[in-house]
Design a protein around this motif. Structure first.
Motif, PDB file in Angstrom:
ATOM      1  N   ASP A 194      -5.259   3.871   2.588  1.00 56.99           N
ATOM      2  CA  ASP A 194      -5.137   3.446   1.220  1.00 56.99           C
ATOM      3  C   ASP A 194      -5.896   2.419   0.903  1.00 56.99           C
ATOM      4  O   ASP A 194      -5.496   1.343   0.458  1.00 56.99           O
ATOM      5  CB  ASP A 194      -3.525   2.881   0.894  1.00 56.99           C
ATOM      6  N   SER A 197      -4.110   0.967   6.777  1.00 56.58           N
ATOM      7  CA  SER A 197      -3.921   1.193   5.349  1.00 56.58           C
ATOM      8  C   SER A 197      -5.273   0.640   4.763  1.00 56.58           C
ATOM      9  O   SER A 197      -5.696   1.050   3.574  1.00 56.58           O
ATOM     10  CB  SER A 197      -2.864   0.563   4.564  1.00 56.58           C
ATOM     11  N   CYS A 210       0.820  -1.343  -0.040  1.00 50.48           N
ATOM     12  CA  CYS A 210       0.037  -0.005  -0.073  1.00 50.48           C
ATOM     13  C   CYS A 210       0.919   1.251   0.038  1.00 50.48           C
ATOM     14  O   CYS A 210       1.545   1.526   1.043  1.00 50.48           O
ATOM     15  CB  CYS A 210      -0.895  -0.205   1.243  1.00 50.48           C
ATOM     16  N   ASN A 260       0.458   4.319  -0.521  1.00 48.75           N
ATOM     17  CA  ASN A 260      -0.109   5.551   0.187  1.00 48.75           C
ATOM     18  C   ASN A 260      -0.587   5.348   1.651  1.00 48.75           C
ATOM     19  O   ASN A 260      -0.948   6.099   2.389  1.00 48.75           O
ATOM     20  CB  ASN A 260      -1.265   6.158  -0.636  1.00 48.75           C
ATOM     21  N   GLY A 261      -0.328   3.992   2.125  1.00 53.64           N
ATOM     22  CA  GLY A 261      -0.861   3.779   3.404  1.00 53.64           C
ATOM     23  C   GLY A 261       0.100   3.648   4.423  1.00 53.64           C
ATOM     24  O   GLY A 261       1.123   3.850   4.615  1.00 53.64           O
ATOM     25  N   THR A 319      -6.205   0.245  -2.944  1.00 54.28           N
ATOM     26  CA  THR A 319      -5.294  -0.765  -2.579  1.00 54.28           C
ATOM     27  C   THR A 319      -5.706  -1.843  -2.009  1.00 54.28           C
ATOM     28  O   THR A 319      -5.433  -2.906  -2.442  1.00 54.28           O
ATOM     29  CB  THR A 319      -3.897  -0.029  -2.710  1.00 54.28           C
TER      30      THR A 319
END
Length: 345
Positions: free
Chosen positions: A328, A324, A317, A319-320, A331
């Motif tokens: 995120d 997450s 992930c 962006n996580g 994803t």
């Protein structure tokens, strides 16, 4: 003219065939939805809630579960983190898994949420929790043909430890945002996460921890913007989703401190020396390891887990963080659904 009529007839037949296919598809989806929503339990309906009585060294207690959906091939049991939080932060799953026909089961471990809380720290013990999960599995009639176990954070410790003992009863395992070594986790927190923090802020946090002044309100005032909002859930704390806040507000501090320890930087409780890195090759069921770029857990370690188990897959992930499934979300959920569907065939 004859050719023109034939063309029109062919086009009409094609449209009719397409319409029939669309109608059949709609009917199939309707049938699938009816089957997914069907409550197959007997007696008084409880909306999927089933209270399970478990045996412990200190007697019998009740733990709370709730089933969402009905799918004979995929039954996903959720193990919350904390330790000591509740199932509630998993509620975001309801926006994704039902649409895919995936059955999942909320479960508050002993001492958490809607389950009994015996207020006995001797019961906050990893091997005992493993036996609790097995008793819950039996009561819910989950088996090797449909039983998936997802453990997030502390739940990842519990899920992986359960798999080492009872994987013959499982279809698949998901280790979400949890390293397989408390020692490596401590090292990552100290050598990577701590160094990303403002030195002055870190010094003050270290001072509070050294003095064991964890009730000092300044401790959380420093941790929330400088650690939580960067590595636990990457949103301003005032914007954290309600299910997360509701779950964390109910955390069992006795359970948390006993297992995790009072510090947010690494483990110092009963789990301080926990390490199963050398045992991972013993896990043979399909296993998904989920890591995130900004997590409190080293994403490279999470990637490594997938290479150590016999049948591993890694979900990253980008962006996580630790949560997450929120920061995120697409994803996380897309990867989870893909794993569940592919391994259930």
């Amino acid at each position: 003219m004859i050719t023109y009529k034939k063309t029109l007839l062919a086009a009409f037949c094609m449209l009719l065939l397409t319409a029939c296919k669309d109608e059949n598809s709609t009917e199939n989806k309707s049938e699938d939805l009816t089957a997914y929503l069907k409550d197959t339990t007997s007696g008084i309906k409880t909306g999927g809630v089933q209270v399970v009585q478990i045996n412990t060294p200190k007697g019998k207690f009740n733990v709370w579960t709730k089933r969402i959906g009905n799918n004979p091939k995929i039954k996903l049991l959720l193990l919350n983190g904390g330790p000591g939080a509740t199932h509630e932060y998993f509620e975001c799953i309801e926006s994704f898994l039902p649409a895919e026909g995936i059955e999942f089961i909320y479960y508050d471990q002993l001492g958490c949420g809607n389950s009994d809380n015996p207020n006995d720290p001797s019961l906050w013990d990893l091997p005992r929790f493993v036996e609790e999960v097995e008793q819950v599995r039996q009561a819910l009639k989950l088996d090797k043909d449909n039983f998936y176990l997802l453990g997030h954070s502390w739940g990842g410790i519990l899920a992986s430890q359960y798999a080492l003992k009872y994987q013959q009863n499982m279809k698949g395992l998901i280790i979400s945002n949890m390293m397989m070594s408390a020692i490596e986790y401590d090292k990552y927190a100290d050598e990577v996460l701590a160094k990303q923090m403002d030195p002055k802020v870190l010094a003050k946090i270290r001072e509070i921890e050294k003095n064991k002044d964890f009730e000092n309100p300044q401790y959380m005032e420093l941790l929330v913007p400088n650690f939580y909002s960067k590595h636990i859930l990457r949103l301003d704390a005032s914007k954290w989703p309600e299910p997360v806040n509701r779950s964390f507000a109910k955390i069992n501090q006795s359970l948390y401190v006993t297992m995790q320890g009072p510090s947010e930087f690494g483990l110092s409780g009963k789990l301080e020396k926990w390490d199963i890195t050398k045992e991972l090759p013993k896990i043979t069921v399909p296993t998904l390891s989920i890591g995130a770029k900004y997590d409190t857990m080293d994403p490279e370690h999470m990637k490594w887990i997938a290479t150590q188990v016999r049948n591993g897959t890694y979900l990253y992930c980008e962006n996580g963080s630790h949560m997450s499934m929120y920061d995120d979300q697409q994803t996380y959920m897309t990867g989870l659904i893909k794993f569940l569907k592919e391994t259930s065939k």
